[in-house]
Motif scaffolding. Structure first.
Motif, PDB file in Angstrom:
ATOM      1  N   PRO A 105     -12.610  32.458-106.867  1.00  0.00           N
ATOM      2  CA  PRO A 105     -13.487  32.153-105.730  1.00  0.00           C
ATOM      3  C   PRO A 105     -12.932  30.979-104.918  1.00  0.00           C
ATOM      4  CG  PRO A 105     -14.433  31.257-107.765  1.00  0.00           C
ATOM      5  CD  PRO A 105     -13.125  31.893-108.138  1.00  0.00           C
ATOM      6  N   ALA A 106     -13.115  31.027-103.594  1.00  0.00           N
ATOM      7  CA  ALA A 106     -12.613  29.948-102.735  1.00  0.00           C
ATOM      8  C   ALA A 106     -13.491  29.837-101.502  1.00  0.00           C
ATOM      9  CB  ALA A 106     -11.161  30.234-102.332  1.00  0.00           C
ATOM     10  N   ASN A 107     -13.305  28.757-100.729  1.00  0.00           N
ATOM     11  CA  ASN A 107     -14.061  28.599 -99.481  1.00  0.00           C
ATOM     12  C   ASN A 107     -13.140  28.134 -98.364  1.00  0.00           C
ATOM     13  OD1 ASN A 107     -14.557  25.509 -98.821  1.00  0.00           O
ATOM     14  ND2 ASN A 107     -14.564  25.732-101.042  1.00  0.00           N
ATOM     15  N   TYR A 108     -13.613  28.297 -97.124  1.00  0.00           N
ATOM     16  CA  TYR A 108     -12.759  28.024 -95.959  1.00  0.00           C
ATOM     17  C   TYR A 108     -12.522  26.526 -95.717  1.00  0.00           C
ATOM     18  CZ  TYR A 108     -14.200  32.850 -94.928  1.00  0.00           C
ATOM     19  OH  TYR A 108     -14.465  34.195 -95.010  1.00  0.00           O
ATOM     20  N   ASP A 109     -13.336  25.640 -96.338  1.00  0.00           N
ATOM     21  CA  ASP A 109     -13.152  24.201 -96.101  1.00  0.00           C
ATOM     22  C   ASP A 109     -12.063  23.614 -96.989  1.00  0.00           C
ATOM     23  OD1 ASP A 109     -15.020  24.231 -94.182  1.00  0.00           O
ATOM     24  OD2 ASP A 109     -16.419  22.817 -95.121  1.00  0.00           O
ATOM     25  N   THR A 110     -12.152  23.931 -98.290  1.00  0.00           N
ATOM     26  CA  THR A 110     -11.224  23.260 -99.222  1.00  0.00           C
ATOM     27  C   THR A 110     -10.164  24.215 -99.781  1.00  0.00           C
ATOM     28  OG1 THR A 110     -12.651  23.746-101.118  1.00  0.00           O
ATOM     29  CG2 THR A 110     -13.061  21.676 -99.952  1.00  0.00           C
ATOM     30  N   GLY A 111     -10.269  25.524 -99.473  1.00  0.00           N
ATOM     31  CA  GLY A 111      -9.395  26.487-100.158  1.00  0.00           C
ATOM     32  C   GLY A 111      -8.262  27.084 -99.344  1.00  0.00           C
ATOM     33  N   LEU A 112      -8.160  26.745 -98.042  1.00  0.00           N
ATOM     34  CA  LEU A 112      -7.198  27.463 -97.191  1.00  0.00           C
ATOM     35  C   LEU A 112      -5.754  27.313 -97.656  1.00  0.00           C
ATOM     36  CD1 LEU A 112      -8.701  27.095 -93.591  1.00  0.00           C
ATOM     37  CD2 LEU A 112      -8.791  29.050 -95.146  1.00  0.00           C
ATOM     38  N   GLU A 113      -5.443  26.226 -98.366  1.00  0.00           N
ATOM     39  CA  GLU A 113      -4.076  26.059 -98.905  1.00  0.00           C
ATOM     40  C   GLU A 113      -3.699  27.252 -99.798  1.00  0.00           C
ATOM     41  OE1 GLU A 113      -1.509  24.008 -98.569  1.00  0.00           O
ATOM     42  OE2 GLU A 113      -2.482  22.798 -97.037  1.00  0.00           O
ATOM     43  N   LEU A 114      -4.724  27.871-100.452  1.00  0.00           N
ATOM     44  CA  LEU A 114      -4.442  29.016-101.339  1.00  0.00           C
ATOM     45  C   LEU A 114      -3.812  30.185-100.579  1.00  0.00           C
ATOM     46  CD1 LEU A 114      -7.713  29.058-103.503  1.00  0.00           C
ATOM     47  CD2 LEU A 114      -5.409  28.519-104.315  1.00  0.00           C
ATOM     48  N   LEU A 115      -4.058  30.251 -99.252  1.00  0.00           N
ATOM     49  CA  LEU A 115      -3.498  31.361 -98.465  1.00  0.00           C
ATOM     50  C   LEU A 115      -1.971  31.319 -98.434  1.00  0.00           C
ATOM     51  CD1 LEU A 115      -5.924  31.505 -95.394  1.00  0.00           C
ATOM     52  CD2 LEU A 115      -5.764  33.144 -97.262  1.00  0.00           C
ATOM     53  N   ARG A 116      -1.413  30.119 -98.593  1.00  0.00           N
ATOM     54  CA  ARG A 116       0.064  30.002 -98.510  1.00  0.00           C
ATOM     55  C   ARG A 116       0.760  30.832 -99.583  1.00  0.00           C
ATOM     56  NH1 ARG A 116       0.941  26.132 -94.693  1.00  0.00           N
ATOM     57  NH2 ARG A 116      -0.496  24.360 -94.628  1.00  0.00           N
ATOM     58  N   GLY A 117       0.062  31.121-100.680  1.00  0.00           N
ATOM     59  CA  GLY A 117       0.680  31.908-101.758  1.00  0.00           C
ATOM     60  C   GLY A 117       0.355  33.392-101.673  1.00  0.00           C
ATOM     61  N   ALA A 126      -4.793  30.894 -89.265  1.00  0.00           N
ATOM     62  CA  ALA A 126      -3.416  31.184 -88.821  1.00  0.00           C
ATOM     63  C   ALA A 126      -2.377  30.184 -89.343  1.00  0.00           C
ATOM     64  CB  ALA A 126      -3.366  31.298 -87.306  1.00  0.00           C
ATOM     65  N   PRO A 127      -2.643  28.845 -89.300  1.00  0.00           N
ATOM     66  CA  PRO A 127      -1.614  27.904 -89.763  1.00  0.00           C
ATOM     67  C   PRO A 127      -1.279  28.045 -91.248  1.00  0.00           C
ATOM     68  CG  PRO A 127      -3.358  26.761 -88.516  1.00  0.00           C
ATOM     69  CD  PRO A 127      -3.837  28.149 -88.770  1.00  0.00           C
ATOM     70  N   PHE A 128      -2.154  28.697 -92.030  1.00  0.00           N
ATOM     71  CA  PHE A 128      -1.953  28.769 -93.483  1.00  0.00           C
ATOM     72  C   PHE A 128      -1.361  30.101 -93.940  1.00  0.00           C
ATOM     73  CE2 PHE A 128      -5.312  25.742 -92.633  1.00  0.00           C
ATOM     74  CZ  PHE A 128      -4.973  24.662 -93.433  1.00  0.00           C
ATOM     75  N   VAL A 129      -1.339  31.101 -93.049  1.00  0.00           N
ATOM     76  CA  VAL A 129      -0.835  32.427 -93.450  1.00  0.00           C
ATOM     77  C   VAL A 129       0.698  32.386 -93.450  1.00  0.00           C
ATOM     78  CG1 VAL A 129      -0.749  34.880 -92.856  1.00  0.00           C
ATOM     79  CG2 VAL A 129      -2.872  33.607 -92.533  1.00  0.00           C
ATOM     80  N   PRO A 130       1.337  32.694 -94.600  1.00  0.00           N
ATOM     81  CA  PRO A 130       2.802  32.578 -94.662  1.00  0.00           C
ATOM     82  C   PRO A 130       3.515  33.530 -93.694  1.00  0.00           C
ATOM     83  CG  PRO A 130       1.876  33.187 -96.820  1.00  0.00           C
ATOM     84  CD  PRO A 130       0.737  33.136 -95.863  1.00  0.00           C
TER      85      PRO A 130
END
Length: 791
Positions: free
Chosen positions: A75-87, A110-114
């Motif tokens: 589980p994740a959220n848009y405030d603290t979890g967006l770094e997870l998108l990098r993987g 967009a800035p976090f999507v690899p």
């Protein structure tokens, strides 16, 4: 860009019903998945997503192939979890159907999507180009629409919708991933409102609603007419609306009205007054307990508009109309429907006519070929034939003339003319060479995406027929065939529901002998589900009632001999299982060198339900596996517990993964998500085993058993159940005998026996049970009603 879409980790944005279920299905397929939602206002910031994951276990039908998979979703959220998108390699957005909300979210992520990841929107109808407009240049070529149908685990359809900027190679790679990894039937749709499935499917429901009013028919009558009677799902029209939610239905209709102002049928894109009235009253269908239908006690009641109240549902079709619908020749059936003056027949003709008219008029705007429309309606709406297939089967030219006549006569819902191509002398839109594309004005063959080479028998359209291979051997029970130049043969059953009778048993033994002589492996595979519904009960009951115990014993011995022949074949025998694999069908796959399962495999040793125990070597095989797992001097009883419960309670797995948990499948047996790829994968496994220098297992001569102590322990459990009235005395009798066979009989715990000892026990207890009146009552009841009798 790699030719393949390599998805190690995926993200789903939006933990609503759809987003959570898409995350569940990705996890089913072994994809490490993160589920995002808004941060919770208090407590754990990932609370909203975490709650959605916990809720997956409560949904029916189950979105997870096994409940324990829920804990694998992050589980994740848009405030603290967006770094997870990098993987992540794939990001699927599945938030509410609001263009502004989706676009705002895209700007945020967009800035976090690899740089290599694919971004897809699971929208059911918003413009893909409009959504792509807010993305940075670098992300636009990796963005498209992907529309899963609900529930995503079970619905075969996924619509892929490219934006103008989507790179073709990325679309093809995503298609391959959807087809093989997630098991989907992919249709490429044009970027038009509601795409293909919902554009035609919702229109067909609107047409049915319009003609319900015109014909003054009851909602239950319309459901009787628009369900299995015409090759559609049981939920038909109004039950489907209740399940979808009447508020959702009204919203979809409003979206059509807002986004399709120039559609010649626009006047009908409004919810009928009675639908609006139900929504405003909060009668939103199944989720609210009332809609077109409601339940009072055990009775299903239907809304009666004239009485403004619910009445008992009466789903009878007029006998004359029912007789018309049973006509096997579609041309005669449609001629009779059109000619009949009965309101029910007129209703059906009108619905078909208007759906054909709408589909033909819009084909060029919404899809590349007629194939895409027909497959979308089959896979997304459960129709047995798509609209163009139905029209073509009924006689293309004649039906086209009738539609044109009705348009001129003012009977059709719209005066829009049929397109010119309908009248260019053609006999239909599907042929062995392909399906018609208005844009190319040509018949277009199926996709050349390499993923489809894995489908030896794709879902056929009218007029398509794949080669059935060269017959190697055939009797009344089985057909064995091979593709030219192949060294792996295939055998399938010819009986109804692929039940096992004498001809199947002798045929299988012959097929194994031929495979040993002439081929490198054998696959047991059925072109259609089920794999096998088990033994032919009618034949067995006939022998018993005639008092032919010897004949009955011989049948059981022959069953066991066939299973052993599969197990000890000198070439690998691989079972390819999907759908039901019950009783003897389950036992055959247990004896195969390997079983390749389709995800939707419903596997069980269910003989207890008819008063018997498994005697095709299934209990023997469970005892052998328990001995192997325990190891020399180990605790065999601990290994038998799950298997005993599975068999004594007649449990049937709800997925291939659950079959492993029930000990009815081996942990190493592979699971295939696309049923149309099952044969390909099974042949590949047979070939790999052969290439590896396959030898059958050595005979099991030293099987350690749980013996008398094991039987006594199982009996203690059973006595408690009997005293608590959870089971009947006959259930107790059956379960005790199952325990006796599994534990190797009344001998010392830890004794060593061989397979023949266990097979003899199976036969003795099976024959003893079969001669009991209560068992014969159970068999007769099952044959008559299809339901188990608890006596």
């Amino acid at each position: 860009m790699s030719k393949n879409l390599l998805v190690r980790r995926a993200a789903v944005l939006g933990a609503g019903v759809m987003g959570a279920q898409i995350a569940a299905h990705l996890t089913n397929a072994g994809v490490d998945t993160v589920l995002f939602d808004l941060p919770a206002k208090e407590g754990d910031p990932n609370g909203i997503a975490a709650k959605a994951i916990a809720n997956l276990a409560k949904l029916s039908p189950a979105p997870l192939a096994t409940a324990s998979l829920a804990e694998r979703i992050v589980p994740a959220n848009y405030d603290t979890g967006l770094e997870l998108l990098r993987g992540c390699d794939l990001v699927i957005e599945a938030i509410a159907e609001r263009m502004d909300w989706k676009q705002d979210l895209y700007k945020r992520i967009a800035p976090f999507v690899p740089d290599h990841a694919v971004l897809a929107s699971n929208t059911s109808g918003l413009g893909i180009d409009a959504l792509a407009g807010v993305l940075p240049e670098a992300l636009r070529h990796r963005f498209c629409g992907v529309h899963f149908f609900n529930p995503p685990r079970y619905m075969h359809l996924a619509e892929l919708i490219p934006a103008k900027t989507t790179e073709p190679a990325i679309l093809a790679a995503l298609e391959s991933f959807l087809v093989t990894t997630l098991g989907k039937g992919v249709v490429i749709a044009k970027d038009t409102p509601n795409f293909i499935g919902n554009r035609i499917g919702v229109f067909s429901m609107l047409a049915a609603m319009h003609h319900t009013e015109q014909g003054k028919l009851g909602f239950d009558t319309v459901d009787a007419l628009t369900g299995p009677a015409i090759g559609r799902p049981k939920s038909a029209t109004y039950r489907t609306a209740d399940v979808v939610g009447l508020d959702t239905m009204a919203h979809v209709i409003k979206t059509m009205a807002d986004t399709l102002p120039d559609d010649p049928w626009h006047a009908y894109f409004q919810a009928p007054a009675w639908l609006q009235a139900l929504v405003s009253k909060g009668a939103l269908g199944q989720k609210a307990g009332a809609g077109f239908y409601t339940k009072r006690g055990k009775d299903i009641l239907v809304l009666d508009l004239a009485a403004q109240d619910y009445r008992a549902s009466n789903s009878d079709i007029d006998p004359d109309v029912a007789a018309l619908l049973k006509e096997r020749d579609p041309a005669k059936k449609f001629a009779a429907l059109r000619a009949s003056t009965h309101p029910q027949a007129q209703f059906l003709w009108n619905c078909f006519r208007d759906t054909f008219h709408y589909s033909a008029y819009h084909l060029a705007d919404i899809a590349d070929t007629a194939r895409d429309v027909d497959l979308a309606l089959r896979w997304g709406y459960g129709w047995s034939l798509g609209p163009f297939e139905t029209w073509q089967a009924a006689g293309w030219k004649q039906v086209a003339d009738w539609i044109a006549e009705d348009i001129v006569g003012g009977k059709a819902m719209s005066t829009a003319p049929l397109p010119d191509w309908v009248f260019d002398g053609r006999d239909g839109v599907h042929a062995p060479t392909g399906s018609f594309s208005p844009a190319r004005n040509a018949m277009v063959p199926r996709s050349d995406n390499p993923v489809y080479a894995r489908q030896r028998f794709p879902d056929p359209l009218l007029g398509e027929k794949a080669s059935q291979g060269r017959t190697v051997f055939e009797n009344d029970g089985v057909r064995m065939w091979v593709d030219e130049g192949d060294d792996i043969a295939v055998v399938g059953f010819k009986t109804k529901l692929h039940t096992v009778n004498d001809q199947v048993l002798s045929g299988l033994q012959e097929a194994v002998a031929i495979a040993e002589r002439d081929f490198r492996g054998l696959v047991i595979w059925q072109p259609k589900e089920p794999f096998s519904a088990g033994a032919d009960l009618a034949g067995a009951l006939g022998l018993l009632q005639a008092g032919d115990v010897k004949g009955f014993e011989a049948m059981v011995a022959q069953f066991q001999a066939t299973s052993q022949r599969i197990k000890y074949a000198l070439v690998p025998v691989v079972a390819a299982v999907r759908g039901l694999a019950l009783g003897g069908g389950c036992e055959f796959q247990m004896h195969a060198a390997r079983t390749v399962f389709g995800l939707e495999s419903y596997v069980g040793l269910v003989e207890a339900g008819v008063g018997l125990l498994p005697a095709g070597g299934g209990l023997k095989e469970l005892a052998v596996r328990a001995s192997d797992a325990a190891g020399p001097g180990g605790d065999v009883f601990a290994q038998l517990k799950t298997a005993f419960e599975s068999v004594a309670m007649g449990k049937v797995s709800t997925s291939a993964f659950e079959a492993k948990a029930l000990k009815l499948a081996r942990d190493g047996d592979p699971v295939v998500f696309n049923a149309y790829e099952l044969l390909h994968v099974a042949r590949a496994h047979a070939r790999a085993l052969a290439e590896g220098g396959y030898r059958p297992p050595l005979p099991a001569r030293r099987v350690q058993v749980a013996g008398d102590v094991g039987i006594a322990t199982f009996k203690m459990m059973l006595v408690n159940m009997l005293e608590g009235r959870f089971i009947s005395p006959h259930d107790y009798e059956i379960a005790t005998r199952i325990a006796t066979v599994l534990c190797g009989g009344e001998i010392d715990r830890g004794s060593l026996v061989d397979e023949d000892w266990l097979l003899r026990l199976e036969r003795e207890h099976f024959v003893a049970l079969a001669q009991m009146p209560k068992t014969q009552e159970r068999i007769a009841h099952m044959l008559k009603t299809g339901k188990p009798l608890r006596n």
